[in-house]
Scaffold this motif. Sequence first.
Motif, PDB file in Angstrom:
ATOM      1  N   LEU A  11       0.700  -1.237  -0.134  1.00 27.18           N
ATOM      2  CA  LEU A  11       0.003   0.135  -0.154  1.00 27.18           C
ATOM      3  C   LEU A  11       1.038   1.141   0.019  1.00 27.18           C
ATOM      4  CD1 LEU A  11      -2.880   1.000   0.222  1.00 27.18           C
ATOM      5  CD2 LEU A  11      -2.693   1.103   2.596  1.00 27.18           C
ATOM      6  N   LEU A  12       1.831   1.343   0.809  1.00 27.73           N
ATOM      7  CA  LEU A  12       2.875   2.412   1.001  1.00 27.73           C
ATOM      8  C   LEU A  12       3.537   2.679  -0.249  1.00 27.73           C
ATOM      9  CD1 LEU A  12       3.944   2.357   4.530  1.00 27.73           C
ATOM     10  CD2 LEU A  12       2.536   3.768   3.578  1.00 27.73           C
ATOM     11  N   ASN A  13       3.852   1.569  -0.942  1.00 30.09           N
ATOM     12  CA  ASN A  13       4.599   1.694  -2.372  1.00 30.09           C
ATOM     13  C   ASN A  13       3.541   2.303  -3.403  1.00 30.09           C
ATOM     14  OD1 ASN A  13       7.037   0.721  -1.337  1.00 30.09           O
ATOM     15  ND2 ASN A  13       6.451  -1.573  -1.908  1.00 30.09           N
ATOM     16  N   TRP A  14       2.247   1.770  -3.442  1.00 31.22           N
ATOM     17  CA  TRP A  14       1.333   2.276  -4.260  1.00 31.22           C
ATOM     18  C   TRP A  14       0.914   3.649  -4.252  1.00 31.22           C
ATOM     19  CZ3 TRP A  14      -4.099   3.106  -3.795  1.00 31.22           C
ATOM     20  CH2 TRP A  14      -4.744   3.355  -4.984  1.00 31.22           C
ATOM     21  N   LEU A  15       0.606   3.867  -2.924  1.00 33.06           N
ATOM     22  CA  LEU A  15      -0.128   5.449  -2.647  1.00 33.06           C
ATOM     23  C   LEU A  15       0.614   6.561  -3.361  1.00 33.06           C
ATOM     24  CD1 LEU A  15      -1.124   5.032   0.987  1.00 33.06           C
ATOM     25  CD2 LEU A  15      -2.724   5.496  -0.859  1.00 33.06           C
ATOM     26  N   ALA A  58      -4.916   3.495   9.287  1.00 36.62           N
ATOM     27  CA  ALA A  58      -4.309   4.829   9.600  1.00 36.62           C
ATOM     28  C   ALA A  58      -2.977   4.968   9.431  1.00 36.62           C
ATOM     29  CB  ALA A  58      -5.001   4.871  11.171  1.00 36.62           C
ATOM     30  N   ILE A  59      -2.440   6.129   8.901  1.00 37.25           N
ATOM     31  CA  ILE A  59      -1.269   6.407   8.888  1.00 37.25           C
ATOM     32  C   ILE A  59      -0.816   7.604   9.568  1.00 37.25           C
ATOM     33  CG2 ILE A  59       0.511   6.775   7.063  1.00 37.25           C
ATOM     34  CD1 ILE A  59      -1.252   5.516   4.770  1.00 37.25           C
ATOM     35  N   ARG A 118       9.253   6.979   4.956  1.00 37.51           N
ATOM     36  CA  ARG A 118       8.545   5.869   5.400  1.00 37.51           C
ATOM     37  C   ARG A 118       8.937   5.332   7.001  1.00 37.51           C
ATOM     38  NH1 ARG A 118       7.616   2.776   0.230  1.00 37.51           N
ATOM     39  NH2 ARG A 118       6.615   4.520  -1.014  1.00 37.51           N
ATOM     40  N   ASP A 119      10.329   5.701   7.012  1.00 42.92           N
ATOM     41  CA  ASP A 119      10.619   5.074   8.446  1.00 42.92           C
ATOM     42  C   ASP A 119      10.299   5.976   9.670  1.00 42.92           C
ATOM     43  OD1 ASP A 119      12.402   7.241   7.379  1.00 42.92           O
ATOM     44  OD2 ASP A 119      13.815   6.977   8.842  1.00 42.92           O
ATOM     45  N   LEU A 120       9.395   7.160   9.283  1.00 41.99           N
ATOM     46  CA  LEU A 120       8.844   7.763  10.310  1.00 41.99           C
ATOM     47  C   LEU A 120       7.382   7.341  10.707  1.00 41.99           C
ATOM     48  CD1 LEU A 120      10.282  11.294   9.521  1.00 41.99           C
ATOM     49  CD2 LEU A 120      11.137   9.677  11.339  1.00 41.99           C
ATOM     50  N   LEU A 121       6.928   6.763   9.823  1.00 43.80           N
ATOM     51  CA  LEU A 121       5.271   6.510   9.799  1.00 43.80           C
ATOM     52  C   LEU A 121       5.068   5.434  10.715  1.00 43.80           C
ATOM     53  CD1 LEU A 121       4.689   6.622   6.107  1.00 43.80           C
ATOM     54  CD2 LEU A 121       4.454   8.563   7.820  1.00 43.80           C
ATOM     55  N   ARG A 122       4.069   5.402  11.279  1.00 41.96           N
ATOM     56  CA  ARG A 122       3.344   4.264  12.003  1.00 41.96           C
ATOM     57  C   ARG A 122       1.989   4.015  11.258  1.00 41.96           C
ATOM     58  NH1 ARG A 122       7.744   3.854  13.669  1.00 41.96           N
ATOM     59  NH2 ARG A 122       8.403   4.634  15.658  1.00 41.96           N
ATOM     60  N   ILE A 123       1.471   2.787  11.318  1.00 36.19           N
ATOM     61  CA  ILE A 123       0.321   2.148  10.616  1.00 36.19           C
ATOM     62  C   ILE A 123      -0.270   1.455  11.664  1.00 36.19           C
ATOM     63  CG2 ILE A 123      -0.509   0.809   8.840  1.00 36.19           C
ATOM     64  CD1 ILE A 123       1.584   3.224   7.924  1.00 36.19           C
ATOM     65  N   ALA A 124      -1.856   1.635  11.583  1.00 38.32           N
ATOM     66  CA  ALA A 124      -2.666   0.879  12.253  1.00 38.32           C
ATOM     67  C   ALA A 124      -3.732   0.401  11.319  1.00 38.32           C
ATOM     68  CB  ALA A 124      -3.401   1.558  13.543  1.00 38.32           C
ATOM     69  N   ILE A 125      -4.164  -1.054  11.424  1.00 34.96           N
ATOM     70  CA  ILE A 125      -5.039  -1.525  10.764  1.00 34.96           C
ATOM     71  C   ILE A 125      -6.245  -1.703  11.780  1.00 34.96           C
ATOM     72  CG2 ILE A 125      -5.842  -3.629   9.270  1.00 34.96           C
ATOM     73  CD1 ILE A 125      -2.620  -4.081   8.778  1.00 34.96           C
ATOM     74  N   ASN A 126      -7.355  -1.424  11.621  1.00 33.29           N
ATOM     75  CA  ASN A 126      -8.672  -1.534  12.126  1.00 33.29           C
ATOM     76  C   ASN A 126      -8.251  -1.273  13.944  1.00 33.29           C
ATOM     77  OD1 ASN A 126     -10.075  -2.273  10.116  1.00 33.29           O
ATOM     78  ND2 ASN A 126      -9.310  -4.468  10.175  1.00 33.29           N
ATOM     79  N   GLN A 127      -7.509   0.085  13.922  1.00 31.34           N
ATOM     80  CA  GLN A 127      -7.220   0.408  15.310  1.00 31.34           C
ATOM     81  C   GLN A 127      -6.135  -0.296  16.058  1.00 31.34           C
ATOM     82  OE1 GLN A 127     -10.654   1.616  17.191  1.00 31.34           O
ATOM     83  NE2 GLN A 127     -11.475   2.829  15.564  1.00 31.34           N
ATOM     84  N   GLU A 128      -5.458  -1.049  15.055  1.00 31.35           N
ATOM     85  CA  GLU A 128      -4.534  -1.889  16.110  1.00 31.35           C
ATOM     86  C   GLU A 128      -3.067  -1.803  15.203  1.00 31.35           C
ATOM     87  OE1 GLU A 128      -4.870  -5.734  17.642  1.00 31.35           O
ATOM     88  OE2 GLU A 128      -7.123  -5.434  17.839  1.00 31.35           O
ATOM     89  N   TYR A 129      -1.840  -1.493  15.809  1.00 29.62           N
ATOM     90  CA  TYR A 129      -0.577  -1.204  15.318  1.00 29.62           C
ATOM     91  C   TYR A 129      -0.279  -2.427  14.390  1.00 29.62           C
ATOM     92  CZ  TYR A 129       0.522   2.837  18.043  1.00 29.62           C
ATOM     93  OH  TYR A 129       0.493   4.134  18.793  1.00 29.62           O
ATOM     94  N   ALA A 130       0.288  -2.141  13.182  1.00 30.96           N
ATOM     95  CA  ALA A 130       0.793  -3.008  12.322  1.00 30.96           C
ATOM     96  C   ALA A 130       2.087  -3.020  11.639  1.00 30.96           C
ATOM     97  CB  ALA A 130      -0.340  -3.057  11.032  1.00 30.96           C
ATOM     98  N   ASP A 131       2.753  -4.078  11.384  1.00 31.01           N
ATOM     99  CA  ASP A 131       3.851  -4.062  10.678  1.00 31.01           C
ATOM    100  C   ASP A 131       3.792  -4.113   9.230  1.00 31.01           C
ATOM    101  OD1 ASP A 131       5.395  -4.632  12.875  1.00 31.01           O
ATOM    102  OD2 ASP A 131       5.078  -6.764  12.897  1.00 31.01           O
ATOM    103  N   LEU A 132       4.757  -3.550   8.652  1.00 34.51           N
ATOM    104  CA  LEU A 132       4.787  -3.501   6.914  1.00 34.51           C
ATOM    105  C   LEU A 132       4.311  -4.672   6.178  1.00 34.51           C
ATOM    106  CD1 LEU A 132       8.029  -1.330   6.508  1.00 34.51           C
ATOM    107  CD2 LEU A 132       5.534  -0.495   6.228  1.00 34.51           C
ATOM    108  N   ASP A 133       4.695  -5.735   6.991  1.00 36.90           N
ATOM    109  CA  ASP A 133       4.232  -7.202   6.004  1.00 36.90           C
ATOM    110  C   ASP A 133       2.828  -7.589   6.331  1.00 36.90           C
ATOM    111  OD1 ASP A 133       4.856  -7.836   8.618  1.00 36.90           O
ATOM    112  OD2 ASP A 133       6.207  -9.617   8.213  1.00 36.90           O
ATOM    113  N   GLN A 134       2.156  -7.002   7.303  1.00 41.20           N
ATOM    114  CA  GLN A 134       0.935  -7.251   7.549  1.00 41.20           C
ATOM    115  C   GLN A 134      -0.200  -7.329   6.403  1.00 41.20           C
ATOM    116  OE1 GLN A 134      -0.319  -6.279  11.568  1.00 41.20           O
ATOM    117  NE2 GLN A 134      -2.630  -6.983  11.021  1.00 41.20           N
ATOM    118  N   LYS A 135      -0.924  -8.323   6.233  1.00 37.92           N
ATOM    119  CA  LYS A 135      -1.837  -8.261   5.201  1.00 37.92           C
ATOM    120  C   LYS A 135      -2.963  -7.314   5.513  1.00 37.92           C
ATOM    121  CE  LYS A 135      -0.332 -12.243   3.147  1.00 37.92           C
ATOM    122  NZ  LYS A 135       0.184 -12.068   1.760  1.00 37.92           N
ATOM    123  N   ILE A 136      -3.484  -6.784   4.459  1.00 37.51           N
ATOM    124  CA  ILE A 136      -4.640  -5.710   4.332  1.00 37.51           C
ATOM    125  C   ILE A 136      -5.638  -6.259   3.430  1.00 37.51           C
ATOM    126  CG2 ILE A 136      -3.285  -3.768   5.083  1.00 37.51           C
ATOM    127  CD1 ILE A 136      -3.423  -2.895   2.144  1.00 37.51           C
TER     128      ILE A 136
END
Length: 83
Positions: free
Chosen positions: A32-36, A75-76, A50-68
């Motif tokens: 997603l971060l590569n496509w946006l 949330a970015i 990107r190294d400064l960004l935090r990501i949450a999926i459905n209000q839970e922190y996520a790693d870059l390799d987490q599936k969406i």
Amino acid sequence: MKILYFAWLRTTIGKSSEDISPPEAVHTVSDLLNWLPSLGENYSSALEKRDLLRIAINQEYADLDQKIKPGDEIAIFPPVTGG
């Protein structure tokens, strides 16, 4: 998929949220971060550190390799400091 942008990301991109349908090749947070940035210069500028960004999926922190998936809320945001 709903994307939420916070702090300077919101300012640079020019919106606080949007509903998007990424291409089928987008399976992970990293994808997603590569496509946006392909959506425009404002996205490229906002997401270049990107190294400064935090990501949450459905209000839970996520790693870059987490599936969406299409119904997710992504949330970015930059790291938050407080006092």
